[in-house]
Scaffold this motif. Structure first.
Motif, PDB file in Angstrom:
ATOM      1  N   LEU A  14       7.408   2.245   3.536  1.00  0.00           N
ATOM      2  CA  LEU A  14       6.052   2.777   3.360  1.00  0.00           C
ATOM      3  C   LEU A  14       5.709   2.882   1.879  1.00  0.00           C
ATOM      4  N   ASP A  15       6.676   3.316   1.082  1.00  0.00           N
ATOM      5  CA  ASP A  15       6.425   3.418  -0.362  1.00  0.00           C
ATOM      6  C   ASP A  15       6.138   2.044  -0.955  1.00  0.00           C
ATOM      7  N   GLY A  16       6.865   1.027  -0.504  1.00  0.00           N
ATOM      8  CA  GLY A  16       6.626  -0.320  -1.009  1.00  0.00           C
ATOM      9  C   GLY A  16       5.234  -0.812  -0.662  1.00  0.00           C
ATOM     10  N   SER A  17       4.827  -0.630   0.603  1.00  0.00           N
ATOM     11  CA  SER A  17       3.478  -1.044   0.992  1.00  0.00           C
ATOM     12  C   SER A  17       2.434  -0.268   0.212  1.00  0.00           C
ATOM     13  N   TYR A  18       2.674   1.030   0.078  1.00  0.00           N
ATOM     14  CA  TYR A  18       1.752   1.898  -0.650  1.00  0.00           C
ATOM     15  C   TYR A  18       1.616   1.435  -2.089  1.00  0.00           C
ATOM     16  N   PHE A  19       2.752   1.130  -2.729  1.00  0.00           N
ATOM     17  CA  PHE A  19       2.701   0.679  -4.116  1.00  0.00           C
ATOM     18  C   PHE A  19       1.954  -0.642  -4.234  1.00  0.00           C
ATOM     19  N   CYS A  20       2.232  -1.588  -3.332  1.00  0.00           N
ATOM     20  CA  CYS A  20       1.600  -2.911  -3.432  1.00  0.00           C
ATOM     21  C   CYS A  20       0.096  -2.796  -3.266  1.00  0.00           C
ATOM     22  N   LEU A  21      -0.349  -2.001  -2.276  1.00  0.00           N
ATOM     23  CA  LEU A  21      -1.795  -1.893  -2.076  1.00  0.00           C
ATOM     24  C   LEU A  21      -2.457  -1.189  -3.247  1.00  0.00           C
ATOM     25  N   ILE A  22      -1.825  -0.121  -3.742  1.00  0.00           N
ATOM     26  CA  ILE A  22      -2.413   0.628  -4.856  1.00  0.00           C
ATOM     27  C   ILE A  22      -2.478  -0.235  -6.107  1.00  0.00           C
TER      28      ILE A  22
END
Lengths: 395, 389
Positions: free
Chosen positions: A314-322
């Motif tokens: 989730l952190d990885g997806s969150y970082f990529c989108l942000i």
């Protein structure tokens, strides 16, 4: 006459001219796309060197001018002396709970001092080449993580100038690379879609012939109606206009019949290829495919960063989108853990992150271009339908 | 002949109406009614597009603020408990050291205590690196701060001074950004277009006032008048840059007064915010005092008699003043973004016009070169043309 002119023009361009045109196109492509990529890369690297030198120079200057600022207060020593005083006071009676409470207060003050120092402390070690490179990248792409910020006045002014010059450059890069990627993706999509269309070419042709037959019938009906109107009218002006329209209708019907005959006769492969090319040029990529590409890229980035930085999925997806939407909070930044560990890995991690961000922004620009085309196409269709409905109402 | 006769009355009549038999058949009494209808239609369109989009953004931001407050305040801050445990452990170790070593032996006691304190310091530093800021989620996620957070998400600034920590918060941020950013882009384009049109109109008016005298002299030449009307429409880039500069300067002075930053820092903040970089080292919301802070100060006042009551009163007055500042800051950001979009549109028009002129010049130059080339070695072409004819 027209056929003669067309043949003359075709003869006028020999192979040499074609070769020259191809060379011209190739040169334009190289200068526009690869040149812009190199320009952006050199601009970021140059910015990294500039910021690194500015901040280190400023730090050295302050260190030489005001040495007392950089002598850190000995918080642990003060805390130790206070605890010793407490212990000395409690020599006479050994009250366990009172002693622990007072020591707890001393430790709380000590903790607050540590927290303040930790949050506000300027670290020059952050301004390695990798850190400065990431900083330059975040300035140009307007991500702005904020984990590294200039503290000197000169650094801030240079940041402002760097942003003002760099952001139009990056927008230029996005528009060019976005266009190229959009065309490539459209071509790939048309090729994939073309495999499905091949069996349906005959059906298409039949449908087209039927449509033309219907149009011819409609034209004949309109001609008959206008003839009736012409006969019923009494004024000379209306009769002249109706006669003009009837003559135009005659010419149109004759042309359509001749074109129909031509279509029936010419069924060669070159015509089929031309039709296929025309259909591929007109293909618009649907919105779902664009969204799928964007989501796929973000998930792929999540996998990569999860592997590199030991982040949660989730952190990885969150970082990529942000990051790709250029919000860039800075709570999760690649290289945070690697900075303290090793110097060689920092380079690889930052470089890969930079490549991912640049390519990702171009991919998102591509998807937005394709979505925009689709939306414009849909709006035109809606407008055409609305116009047709309006005509029906008026008539 | 008949078509010419029909077309002649149309310039004499209404300019906006399309030429055709229908315009001739229409009676003059319908014209003001249609004009009023057109004005009403334009007004309704303006209301629906501009004010509607702006209101939609404000409502979206407010709803997002409430949602984030609800989500993030449920976050159980384990680090606070962890820090408390660390502190208790440290005091326990100190007590055991005091028991173990006699007070007379100070050197050994000092060494042992120093080791314990160093370990404690490294633990606290690790916790701070993982995101401990010493404030509870209720203190961090007040309504003004949450609103500022939502604004930074929608406008893609992303200060990063406060971030969601729960998985639900992160997921909701992703969804919120996915729907909010297209909405913001829509607002950006619409506001940019409207402001560009308004600024162009204003600039044209000013230009007319300035150019009044030469215009009277050139009244006789129609062609010159047409050229002047065309030239007036294009707003130069310097005017756009001046507008942006004055806007940034206004923001610089405003934030310098409010947040007690230096002028350079305030200018730096305005530039990084309007360019949507948003580092987060300077954030206007950072100094916002919340009701939770007031409650914490009240508890502290009750617990400790030595606290200052005047400080508490000042804190309450400051908290009451924050909302108006936040509203003005919100308006400043949104209007600033619209202004940037306006300048971008105007500059793009000018760049497009100059590119067109450059293209025409290049075409003329190329044609001239080609003619010279043909003039130099025209024999084979003439022979080829003779053969063709």
């Amino acid at each position: 006459m027209s056929s003669r002119r067309s043949s003359f023009r075709r003869r006028e361009k020999p192979a040499f001219e074609r070769f020259k045109d191809h060379c011209r196109h190739f040169t334009a492509f190289m200068f526009s796309n690869v040149g812009i990529i190199l320009l952006v890369t050199f601009y970021i690297i140059g910015g990294a060197f500039i910021f690194q030198s500015i901040e280190i120079f400023e730090y050295e200057r302050l260190k030489s001018e005001k040495p007392h600022r950089f002598i850190a207060r000995n918080f642990s020593g003060e805390c130790l002396s206070r605890i010793w005083e407490l212990t000395a006071e409690n020599i006479s009676f050994f009250d366990h709970h009172a002693y622990r409470r007072r020591v707890n207060d001393v430790l709380l003050d000590y903790q607050r001092a540590i927290v303040k120092k930790q949050l506000k402390g300027p670290d020059v070690e952050q301004w390695s080449f990798s850190g400065a490179f990431l900083y330059s990248l975040t300035v140009i792409t307007t991500i702005g993580y904020g984990n590294i910020t200039p503290h000197s006045e000169c650094g801030k002014l240079v940041t402002i100038l760097y942003a003002i010059i760099g952001m139009p450059l990056f927008l230029l890069y996005l528009s060019n690379i976005g266009d190229v990627l959009a065309k490539s993706f459209k071509w790939i999509y048309s090729k994939v879609c073309l495999c499905r269309i091949c069996p349906g070419v005959a059906k298409r042709r039949i449908i087209r012939e039927r449509r033309k037959m219907r149009q011819l019938a409609r034209a004949l009906q309109m001609h008959d109606m206008e003839n009736a109107r012409g006969s019923s009218s009494y004024t000379s002006t209306s009769s002249t206009t109706s006669s003009n329209s009837s003559s135009s209708e005659y010419t149109r019907s004759s042309r359509q019949s001749s074109s129909l005959v031509d279509i029936q006769y010419t069924e060669s492969d070159s015509d089929i290829e031309r039709e296929i090319r025309g259909s591929t040029d007109e293909i618009t990529v649907p919105v779902t495919v664009c969204v799928f590409v964007m989501v796929g890229y973000i998930l792929w980035g999540a996998l990569l960063f999860g592997r590199w930085e030991d982040w949660n999925y989730l952190d990885g997806s969150y970082f990529c989108l942000i990051s790709l939407s250029s919000i860039g909070f800075g709570d999760l930044v690649p290289g945070d853990r690697v900075i303290t560990a090793d110097r060689d890995k920092v380079e690889v991690s930052f470089i890969l992150c930079a490549i991912y961000l640049l390519l990702g922004m171009a991919v998102i620009a591509m998807c937005f271009n394709l979505m925009q085309e689709q939306v414009v196409h849909n709006i035109r269709a809606i407008k055409r339908g609305f116009k047709a409905c309006f005509r029906c109402r008026t008539s | 002949m008949a078509s010419k006769f029909q077309r002649k009355p149309s310039p004499g009549g209404t300019v906006g109406m399309g030429g055709g038999p229908s315009s001739v058949s229409s009676t003059p009494s319908n014209q003001p009614r249609k004009r009023v209808k057109r004005c009403c239609r334009n007004f309704v369109t303006f209301m629906c597009t501009q004010v509607g989009v702006g209101a939609l953004i404000v409502i979206y931001a407010i709803c997002g603020a409430f949602a984030f407050m609800h989500i993030e305040r449920q976050f159980v801050d384990e680090t606070a408990g962890h820090v408390m445990e660390l502190r208790q452990n440290c005091s326990q170790q100190l007590w055991s050291i005091t028991e173990q070593h006699n007070i007379i032996d100070r050197r050994r006691w000092t060494e042992a205590t120093n080791d314990v304190l160093r370990e404690y310091q490294s633990q606290i530093a690790g916790v701070v690196k993982h995101g401990y800021v010493g404030r509870s989620p209720e203190q961090i996620w007040s309504f003004p701060a949450a609103l500022m957070f939502c604004l930074s998400v929608i406008t893609m600034i992303g200060y990063g001074n406060m971030v969601p920590r729960t998985p639900w918060g992160k997921g909701f941020t992703v969804i919120y950004a996915t729907f909010g950013i297209p909405l913001y882009i829509l607002y950006f384009l619409n506001m940019g277009r409207v402001l560009a049109r308004s600024f162009k109109f204003l600039y044209r008016s000013l230009h007319d006032c300035t150019q009044e005298h030469p215009r009277l002299d050139r009244m006789d030449a129609l062609e010159g008048g047409v050229g002047m009307t065309r030239k007036k429409v294009i707003v130069p880039s310097t005017a756009c840059l001046w507008v942006i500069f004055f806007y940034v300067l206004t923001g610089t002075v405003m934030f310098a007064n409010w947040e007690k930053w230096s002028l350079l820092n305030s200018f730096y903040f305005c530039m990084t915010s309007l360019c949507k970089i948003g580092f987060g080292d300077f954030v206007p919301g950072a100094s916002l005092t919340t009701s939770a802070d007031v409650n914490a100060a009240t508890q502290k006042l009750q617990e400790d008699i030595s606290a200052d009551p005047a400080e508490l009163a000042q804190l309450q007055s400051v908290a009451a003043d924050q909302h108006s500042k936040l509203a003005i800051n919100f308006v400043y950001m949104l209007l600033g973004m619209g202004l940037v979009a306006m300048c971008r549109n105007l500059m793009r028009e000018e760049v497009r016009l100059k590119a067109r002129e450059m293209r025409e010049d290049a075409k003329l130059c190329m044609e001239d070169t080609r003619l010279r080339f043909v003039g130099c070695c025209g024999n084979p072409r003439d022979a080829y043309e003779d053969d063709y004819y």
